[in-house]
Enzyme design. Structure first.
Site, short mmCIF file in Angstrom:
data_model
loop_
_atom_site.label_atom_id
_atom_site.label_comp_id
_atom_site.label_asym_id
_atom_site.label_seq_id
_atom_site.Cartn_x
_atom_site.Cartn_y
_atom_site.Cartn_z
N TRP A 1 0.86 -1.19 0.00
CA TRP A 1 0.00 0.00 0.00
C TRP A 1 0.90 1.24 0.00
O TRP A 1 1.88 1.32 0.74
CB TRP A 1 -0.92 0.00 1.24
CG TRP A 1 -1.73 1.25 1.31
CD1 TRP A 1 -2.94 1.46 0.70
CD2 TRP A 1 -1.38 2.48 1.96
NE1 TRP A 1 -3.35 2.75 0.94
CE2 TRP A 1 -2.42 3.40 1.70
CE3 TRP A 1 -0.29 2.89 2.71
CZ2 TRP A 1 -2.42 4.70 2.18
CZ3 TRP A 1 -0.26 4.19 3.20
CH2 TRP A 1 -1.33 5.08 2.94
N ASP B 1 -16.25 11.32 -2.69
CA ASP B 1 -15.67 10.04 -2.28
C ASP B 1 -16.46 9.45 -1.12
O ASP B 1 -17.67 9.69 -0.97
CB ASP B 1 -14.18 10.28 -1.94
CG ASP B 1 -13.30 9.07 -2.19
OD1 ASP B 1 -13.29 8.18 -1.32
OD2 ASP B 1 -12.65 9.01 -3.25
N ASP B 2 -15.81 8.69 -0.30
CA ASP B 2 -16.40 7.98 0.84
C ASP B 2 -17.17 8.94 1.76
O ASP B 2 -16.90 10.13 1.80
CB ASP B 2 -15.23 7.34 1.61
CG ASP B 2 -15.66 6.19 2.47
OD1 ASP B 2 -16.86 6.02 2.70
OD2 ASP B 2 -14.76 5.46 2.93
N LYS C 1 -16.37 5.58 -8.86
CA LYS C 1 -15.08 5.09 -8.36
C LYS C 1 -15.39 3.84 -7.54
O LYS C 1 -16.01 3.93 -6.48
CB LYS C 1 -14.41 6.16 -7.49
CG LYS C 1 -13.11 5.69 -6.83
CD LYS C 1 -12.46 6.83 -6.05
CE LYS C 1 -11.26 6.37 -5.25
NZ LYS C 1 -10.69 7.45 -4.44
N TRP C 2 -15.00 2.68 -8.06
CA TRP C 2 -15.35 1.39 -7.45
C TRP C 2 -14.15 0.94 -6.62
O TRP C 2 -13.15 0.50 -7.16
CB TRP C 2 -15.68 0.39 -8.55
CG TRP C 2 -16.16 -0.94 -8.06
CD1 TRP C 2 -15.51 -1.81 -7.24
CD2 TRP C 2 -17.42 -1.57 -8.37
NE1 TRP C 2 -16.26 -2.93 -7.02
CE2 TRP C 2 -17.43 -2.82 -7.70
CE3 TRP C 2 -18.52 -1.22 -9.16
CZ2 TRP C 2 -18.50 -3.71 -7.80
CZ3 TRP C 2 -19.58 -2.11 -9.26
CH2 TRP C 2 -19.57 -3.34 -8.58
N ASP C 3 -14.30 1.00 -5.32
CA ASP C 3 -13.18 0.72 -4.42
C ASP C 3 -13.29 -0.69 -3.85
O ASP C 3 -14.33 -1.36 -3.95
CB ASP C 3 -13.18 1.76 -3.29
CG ASP C 3 -11.80 2.04 -2.73
OD1 ASP C 3 -10.90 1.20 -2.93
OD2 ASP C 3 -11.63 3.08 -2.08
N MET C 4 -12.23 -1.14 -3.20
CA MET C 4 -12.16 -2.51 -2.64
C MET C 4 -11.02 -2.48 -1.64
O MET C 4 -9.86 -2.60 -2.02
CB MET C 4 -11.86 -3.45 -3.80
CG MET C 4 -12.14 -4.89 -3.61
SD MET C 4 -10.76 -5.75 -2.88
CE MET C 4 -11.25 -7.43 -3.08
N ASN C 5 -11.36 -2.27 -0.36
CA ASN C 5 -10.33 -1.90 0.60
C ASN C 5 -9.82 -2.98 1.54
O ASN C 5 -9.33 -2.68 2.62
CB ASN C 5 -10.80 -0.69 1.42
CG ASN C 5 -10.54 0.61 0.67
OD1 ASN C 5 -9.46 0.81 0.14
ND2 ASN C 5 -11.53 1.48 0.62
N CYS D 1 -10.43 1.01 -8.12
CA CYS D 1 -9.56 1.39 -7.02
C CYS D 1 -9.54 0.23 -6.05
O CYS D 1 -10.52 -0.50 -5.92
CB CYS D 1 -10.16 2.64 -6.35
SG CYS D 1 -9.30 3.16 -4.87
N ASP E 1 -2.78 5.48 -3.25
CA ASP E 1 -3.21 6.48 -2.27
C ASP E 1 -2.08 7.43 -1.95
O ASP E 1 -2.30 8.51 -1.39
CB ASP E 1 -3.66 5.79 -0.97
CG ASP E 1 -5.07 5.24 -1.07
OD1 ASP E 1 -5.78 5.60 -2.02
OD2 ASP E 1 -5.46 4.44 -0.20
C1 GLA Z 1 -9.35 3.99 -0.30
C2 GLA Z 1 -9.06 4.74 -1.59
C3 GLA Z 1 -9.03 6.22 -1.32
C4 GLA Z 1 -10.35 6.65 -0.71
C5 GLA Z 1 -10.63 5.84 0.55
C6 GLA Z 1 -12.01 6.14 1.08
O1 GLA Z 1 -8.27 4.09 0.57
O2 GLA Z 1 -7.89 4.29 -2.18
O3 GLA Z 1 -8.78 6.93 -2.51
O4 GLA Z 1 -11.37 6.46 -1.65
O5 GLA Z 1 -10.54 4.45 0.31
O6 GLA Z 1 -12.31 5.44 2.22
#
Ligand code: GLA
Length: 657
Positions: free
Chosen positions: A125, A292-293, A402-406, A452, A474
């Site tokens: 990361w 965003d979030d 923006k499709w995220d996956m954390n 993302c 990030d």
């Molecule tokens: C991830 C993404 C960031 C942001 C955060 C939001 O870390 O990479 O760009 O969208 O989630 O929680």
């Protein structure tokens, strides 16, 4: 033949089904229902199919004693030095299910040479796509992800050059990349007989895929190409292939300049602060405004609300539509962040459906970033994600997701399916992810997607077939970004590489660099702004307006031109890159200095791919140079002090007399 030698191990098998005297990495290993664990295949037939601009060869084999057929596919596209290879398995029935223990997509065999060097992209990361090089000795090098997604740790792309002889612009390089966004594996093996082969596909770790009677399994492609123009040549071939054959947009489309409010407002988004940021972003020339979030459910931090995709009524009492209308009135498109594969334990969704996440009976449900992974292989979850997002896109004028996956998968279990092949989640999760995005794109063709995964954890040719762009990292520190972006460019086109200008000190590295430097680094890909515009001074906003206007003039060359990496940031000192428009009429050069030493000789950048006889005019200074001069003597960038940077835009004028 000496008894300990293996004739099959010594031969150059195109695709190796395990069985008999095979001891190298196989491409295919199965177990039949009666316990037989070896394949003996015979050739059945082949076909050659020609469509408008591509040709496909297929070769069909079958096991001589069981109803398993294996079809190898090879496709080439006119104008590309790329071969797409993949495999389809079919159980035609009569002998029960076949358990697939390993099924790779292709095994590439570069010609026999003394020794190969492997180049690959690794990271973590905040430090994605770092370039690594190792000389392959006897034995195996295994690159992989077991995380359910592509991963930050290793990217499914490799390059091999014989004897480490390739340079940036010369020498032979073979390269391959997987079209897959789940767990994957690429094995480079140097056999005792000096052969190198490179087998890759879906990771066999914990795989055990059950192929029922009268069903098929098509594996993702493992694509390969060759260039005799070094690593630069390989990268340009990948970029052109991606634009012309992979990406959902037209080859000459350009990505808009976006603003994303994540670093500015975090979870405290609301109608008022987003409207204010939108006004400021529009003044700068931003074309796409992304929230965003934090806009949904009880999402006031990363511990709650994930999974509850209804607009938070305290933050947006009138819903999102008034904000979207304002953004549109300001001449911008509106985009929204989602993370549909995930859930917080503290959410209405999880309270209603605790069985929807991956888990094992009587094992902990491990959380990563306080969240759990939804079992997207389940039909009810797949349907719920599709319907939820379809409603979101139908009720609001959203033109970008923006499709995220954390987080990575932990405990990838599915207790209800014990005995019915729960391990299929490794495949089905990704296929359903693809299916959902494809269906959303079909129903909402105006929506563009950004992939993302906590930054650049989901960057691969599979997701790029359905996402116009990816979030690179990030880590938006401009100096760190030079290396991340350089590695990224080995495999992926500048157009898909999202780069934001953010505030200093940078939140990851605490480093402070000038705004111009941040812009010049972010302008090397698809430009975005991620800083808190409410804190930018009038002078900074003025500067930003200028950079954005300049970027719009040159972006088609940057996003869709041919990239030449003139000086690597890994070498220290001045890093530089050059982009040449496909018609050769425009050239953009960036140079990024780090720290000047007193008495250092001036950096001159000899340029690539110019017409020697032509003249090139610097659109800012008005100076004119001949192509020969720029190629041989080079462009002076005049960098001074710390973190100085320049962008030069050259336009081809008349050819020299
Ligand atoms: C991830 C993404 C960031 C942001 C955060 C939001 O870390 O990479 O760009 O969208 O989630 O929680």
């Amino acid at each position: 033949m000496v008894p300990f030698e293996s004739p099959t191990g010594m031969s150059r098998e195109e695709y190796a089904p395990w069985g008999g005297m095979r001891f190298n990495e196989p491409s295919l290993k199965v177990e039949y229902a009666d316990g037989t664990r070896a394949i003996e295949w015979v050739f059945e037939e082949h076909g050659l199919e020609r469509s408008r601009a591509s040709q496909m060869l297929w070769l069909r084999f079958r096991d001589r004693g069981y109803p398993l057929t294996v079809t190898l596919y090879y496709r080439i596209h006119d104008g590309h030095d790329v071969i797409e290879r993949w495999v389809r398995l079919e159980n035609s029935g009569g002998s029960g299910p076949v358990t697939i223990e390993q099924a790779l997509s292709a095994d590439w065999r570069p010609p026999r040479r003394e020794r190969y060097r492997l180049t690959y992209l690794y990271g973590r990361w905040g430090k994605e796509t770092q370039v690594a090089q190792v000389v392959l000795g006897p034995g195996k090098v295994v690159l992989e992800s077991r995380r359910g997604a592509t991963s930050h740790q290793c990217n499914p792309w490799i390059a091999l050059d014989p004897e480490g002889s390739a340079t940036e612009e010369s020498g032979e390089v073979w390269s391959a990349a997987l079209v897959w966004s789940g767990s994957w594996k690429i094995v480079m093996e140097t056999t005792p007989y000096g052969e190198v082969h490179c087998a890759g596909g879906v990771n066999d770790f914990d795989f055990h895929y059950r192929l029922d009677e009268r069903t098929q399994l098509e594996l993702p492609a493992f694509v390969g190409l060759y260039s005799n123009k070094g690593f630069g040549g390989v990268s340009r071939s990948w970029h052109v292939y991606e634009r012309e054959q992979v990406l959902p947009e037209a080859p000459d489309a350009v990505r808009p300049v976006l603003y994303n409010s994540w670093e500015a407002t975090g979870f405290t988004v609301n109608e008022r602060n987003q409207m204010e940021l939108a006004e400021k972003a529009a003044e700068l020339g931003v074309e796409l405004f992304v929230v965003d979030d934090g806009w949904f459910g009880a999402r006031n931090n990363d511990r709650t609300g994930l999974g509850d995709w209804t607009v938070n009524s305290e933050k947006f009492p009138r819903g999102l539509n008034p904000l979207i209308a304002r953004v549109n009135a300001l001449g911008m498109r509106f985009g929204l962040w989602v993370e549909p594969e995930m859930v917080n334990a503290d959410s209405d969704l999880y309270r209603a459906h605790p069985e929807w996440v991956y888990h094992f009976r009587d094992r902990s449900r491990t959380e990563g970033r306080n969240q759990l992974v939804l079992n997207l292989a389940r039909e009810d979850v797949r349907e719920w994600v599709l319907v939820t997002l379809d409603i979101l896109l139908s009720e609001q004028n959203i033109e970008f997701i923006k499709w995220d996956m954390n987080r990575s998968f932990g405990e990838p279990g599915w207790p209800d399916e014990i005995g019915r092949n729960p391990e299929r989640v490794w495949l089905e999760h990704v296929r359903n992810l693809y299916g959902i995005i494809d269906e959303l794109r079909r129903r909402h063709p105006q929506v563009a997607f950004e992939a993302c995964c906590g930054g650049g954890g989901r960057v691969d040719l599979g997701i790029l077939a359905r996402a116009e762009q990816v979030w690179t990292s990030d880590n938006t520190d401009a100096l760190d970004r030079l290396r991340i972006q350089e590695g990224f460019s080995y495999a992926y086109a500048p157009r898909v590489m999202m780069c934001w200008v953010t505030d200093c000190p940078n939140f990851v590295t605490k480093r402070t660099v000038p705004l111009s430097y941040r812009f010049h680094v972010a302008m090397a890909g698809a430009l975005g702004i991620g800083g808190d515009l409410s804190r930018w001074t009038p002078l900074e906003r003025e500067e930003a307006r200028g950079f954005i206007a300049t970027y719009k003039r040159v972006r088609s060359t940057i996003q869709n031109g041919l990239l030449y990496r003139l000086r690597s940031p890994r070498a220290g000192g001045v890093a530089a890159a050059q982009y040449v428009a496909r018609d050769g009429n425009e050239v953009v050069v960036f140079a990024w200095g780090q720290s000047q030493q007193f008495g250092e000789t001036e950096v001159l950048l000899p340029l690539c791919d110019l017409e020697q006889e032509a003249h090139y005019a610097d659109t800012m200074s008005g100076a004119t140079y001949s192509g020969a001069y720029l190629a041989q003597k080079g462009l002076a960038m005049n960098l001074v002090g710390d973190f100085d940077s320049r962008m030069i835009h050259l336009v081809r004028t008349a050819s020299a007399r």
